[in-house]
Design an enzyme around this catalytic site. Structure first.
Site, short mmCIF file in Angstrom:
data_model
loop_
_atom_site.label_atom_id
_atom_site.label_comp_id
_atom_site.label_asym_id
_atom_site.label_seq_id
_atom_site.Cartn_x
_atom_site.Cartn_y
_atom_site.Cartn_z
N ASP A 163 -46.19 -43.75 -14.52
CA ASP A 163 -45.80 -42.81 -15.59
C ASP A 163 -44.29 -42.67 -15.65
O ASP A 163 -43.67 -42.23 -14.68
CB ASP A 163 -46.46 -41.45 -15.29
CG ASP A 163 -46.18 -40.38 -16.34
OD1 ASP A 163 -45.58 -40.70 -17.38
OD2 ASP A 163 -46.57 -39.22 -16.09
N GLY A 164 -43.71 -43.03 -16.80
CA GLY A 164 -42.29 -42.75 -17.05
C GLY A 164 -41.49 -43.99 -17.40
O GLY A 164 -41.42 -44.93 -16.61
N MET B 18 -47.45 -30.65 -13.57
CA MET B 18 -46.10 -30.53 -13.01
C MET B 18 -45.79 -29.04 -12.93
O MET B 18 -44.96 -28.51 -13.68
CB MET B 18 -45.10 -31.27 -13.90
CG MET B 18 -45.20 -32.78 -13.78
SD MET B 18 -44.39 -33.63 -15.15
CE MET B 18 -45.68 -33.53 -16.35
N SER C 97 -48.87 -40.41 -23.64
CA SER C 97 -48.48 -39.04 -23.31
C SER C 97 -48.08 -38.35 -24.60
O SER C 97 -47.14 -38.80 -25.28
CB SER C 97 -47.30 -39.04 -22.34
OG SER C 97 -46.63 -37.80 -22.44
N HIS D 57 -53.04 -38.46 -22.06
CA HIS D 57 -52.28 -37.91 -20.94
C HIS D 57 -51.57 -36.63 -21.39
O HIS D 57 -50.79 -36.64 -22.34
CB HIS D 57 -51.26 -38.96 -20.49
CG HIS D 57 -50.45 -38.58 -19.30
ND1 HIS D 57 -50.89 -38.75 -18.01
CD2 HIS D 57 -49.20 -38.04 -19.19
CE1 HIS D 57 -49.96 -38.34 -17.16
NE2 HIS D 57 -48.92 -37.90 -17.86
N HIS E 123 -51.76 -33.92 -16.12
CA HIS E 123 -50.71 -34.15 -15.12
C HIS E 123 -50.03 -32.80 -14.89
O HIS E 123 -49.26 -32.33 -15.73
CB HIS E 123 -49.76 -35.21 -15.68
CG HIS E 123 -48.58 -35.50 -14.80
ND1 HIS E 123 -47.50 -36.25 -15.23
CD2 HIS E 123 -48.31 -35.18 -13.50
CE1 HIS E 123 -46.61 -36.36 -14.25
NE2 HIS E 123 -47.08 -35.71 -13.19
N MET F 63 -44.70 -41.71 -10.26
CA MET F 63 -43.69 -41.43 -11.28
C MET F 63 -42.60 -42.50 -11.24
O MET F 63 -42.05 -42.78 -10.18
CB MET F 63 -43.04 -40.07 -11.04
CG MET F 63 -43.92 -38.85 -11.27
SD MET F 63 -44.61 -38.68 -12.92
CE MET F 63 -43.15 -38.75 -13.97
N ASP G 286 -49.03 -33.59 -20.29
CA ASP G 286 -48.00 -33.20 -19.33
C ASP G 286 -47.85 -31.68 -19.32
O ASP G 286 -47.33 -31.09 -20.28
CB ASP G 286 -46.67 -33.86 -19.71
CG ASP G 286 -46.70 -35.35 -19.41
OD1 ASP G 286 -47.00 -35.70 -18.25
OD2 ASP G 286 -46.44 -36.15 -20.33
N MET H 224 -46.06 -28.56 -17.83
CA MET H 224 -44.83 -28.19 -17.11
C MET H 224 -44.65 -26.68 -17.20
O MET H 224 -44.85 -26.09 -18.27
CB MET H 224 -43.62 -28.87 -17.74
CG MET H 224 -43.77 -30.37 -17.89
SD MET H 224 -42.27 -31.08 -18.60
CE MET H 224 -42.80 -32.77 -18.85
N PHE I 242 -39.21 -34.75 -18.43
CA PHE I 242 -38.81 -35.11 -19.80
C PHE I 242 -39.35 -36.49 -20.18
O PHE I 242 -39.46 -37.36 -19.32
CB PHE I 242 -37.28 -35.13 -19.92
CG PHE I 242 -36.65 -33.83 -19.53
CD1 PHE I 242 -36.50 -32.80 -20.45
CD2 PHE I 242 -36.22 -33.62 -18.21
CE1 PHE I 242 -35.95 -31.59 -20.07
CE2 PHE I 242 -35.68 -32.40 -17.83
CZ PHE I 242 -35.54 -31.38 -18.76
N GLY I 243 -39.63 -36.64 -21.45
CA GLY I 243 -39.97 -37.96 -21.97
C GLY I 243 -38.68 -38.72 -22.26
O GLY I 243 -37.59 -38.14 -22.26
C1 DX5 Z 1 -42.50 -37.03 -17.57
C2 DX5 Z 1 -43.95 -37.11 -17.97
C3 DX5 Z 1 -44.33 -38.39 -18.63
C4 DX5 Z 1 -43.57 -38.66 -19.91
C5 DX5 Z 1 -43.61 -40.11 -20.22
O1 DX5 Z 1 -42.30 -35.86 -16.86
O2 DX5 Z 1 -44.78 -36.98 -16.83
O3 DX5 Z 1 -45.73 -38.44 -18.85
O4 DX5 Z 1 -44.07 -37.94 -20.98
O5 DX5 Z 1 -42.80 -40.33 -21.31
P1 DX5 Z 1 -41.94 -41.65 -21.45
O6 DX5 Z 1 -42.93 -42.78 -21.59
O7 DX5 Z 1 -41.16 -41.41 -22.69
O8 DX5 Z 1 -41.09 -41.79 -20.22
ZN ZN Z 2 -46.97 -37.40 -17.13
#
Ligand code: DX5
Ligand code: ZN
Length: 215
Positions: A174-175, A67, A7, A32, A65, A136, A34, A36, A142-143
């Site tokens: 994911d996550g 969101m 990601s 991937h 993805h 998820m 993200d 948002m 957030f990462g």
């Molecule tokens: C969270 C995202 C994930 C995220 C994963 O909302 O959908 O894809 O970037 O990051 P990590 O691996 O740091 O949890």
């Molecule tokens: Zn994601």
């Protein structure tokens, strides 16, 4: 064969082109993205113009993805650009079947994403129409968050149900995934592993990606 999908949320956005080329060179299977919108999740990333540019530069399949509150606003463009995978959050749409049908008609692999608290049974009635489910293992937005082990049981249930009703279904997780929790995800039947902070926290992306395959 397990697929690793970095990601880019944890990449250096001021050097995005370099980051994407490096992550490809390091052996990533899928990229991937993200997306948002600040409404469905309390954070904002980027939208269609940047997805288009990334797709033009990227040689591996792209996984979007969504969101966002209104995923239907994105689908036609993503189809035009031949994006390979798109997941829509079940929690944000009323007419999920309609949107999945649109994705299929555009030739995109159609995925349903589920928040940690959404029961996996909610995809059962539509399982034959979809290509993958994104489970998820953190709350989206957030990462770098802590992995939620409740996802293990969801993978188990989904794999058992899909073996019977859609054996081709892919399970993406994911996550919060790292070298310590990845093995169990794979053993339970995950096919695609998304990882952001774990891969980007070390300069050696190849080592990090390889660790996720072998651990
Ligand atoms: C969270 C995202 C994930 C995220 C994963 O909302 O959908 O894809 O970037 O990051 P990590 O691996 O740091 O949890
Ligand atoms: Zn994601």
């Amino acid at each position: 064969m397990i697929k690793i999908a970095p990601s880019i949320l944890s990449a250096d956005f001021t050097n995005l082109e370099k980051e994407i080329l490096n992550i490809q060179k390091a052996g990533a299977d899928i990229l991937h993205l993200d997306i948002m919108d600040g409404h469905f999740v309390p954070n904002l990333t980027f939208g269609l113009p940047l997805i288009k540019q990334i797709k033009q530069l990227c040689k591996i399949p792209v996984d979007v993805h969504l969101m966002v509150k209104n995923p239907e606003l994105y689908l036609t463009e993503l189809g035009k650009w031949k994006i390979e995978y798109v997941s829509i959050h079940q929690e944000t749409v009323i007419h999920l079947h309609r949107q999945i049908s649109i994705l299929k008609s555009l030739g995109i692999k159609a995925g349903i994403a589920l928040n940690p608290a959404t029961p996996v049974e909610t995809v059962f009635s539509i399982i034959q129409e979809i290509d993958y489910v994104l489970l998820m293992s953190v709350n989206p937005g957030f990462g770098g968050q802590k992995f939620l082990p409740l996802v293990y049981n969801k993978i188990k249930k989904l794999r058992a149900y899909s073996n019977e009703f859609n054996p081709n279904l892919k399970i993406e997780v994911d996550g919060g995934i790292n070298n310590l929790n990845v093995r169990k995800l794979i053993e339970l039947g995950a096919d695609i592993i998304v990882a952001g902070s774990y891969i980007f926290e070390d300069k050696d992306y190849k080592k990090q990606i390889d660790n996720l395959r072998l651990e």
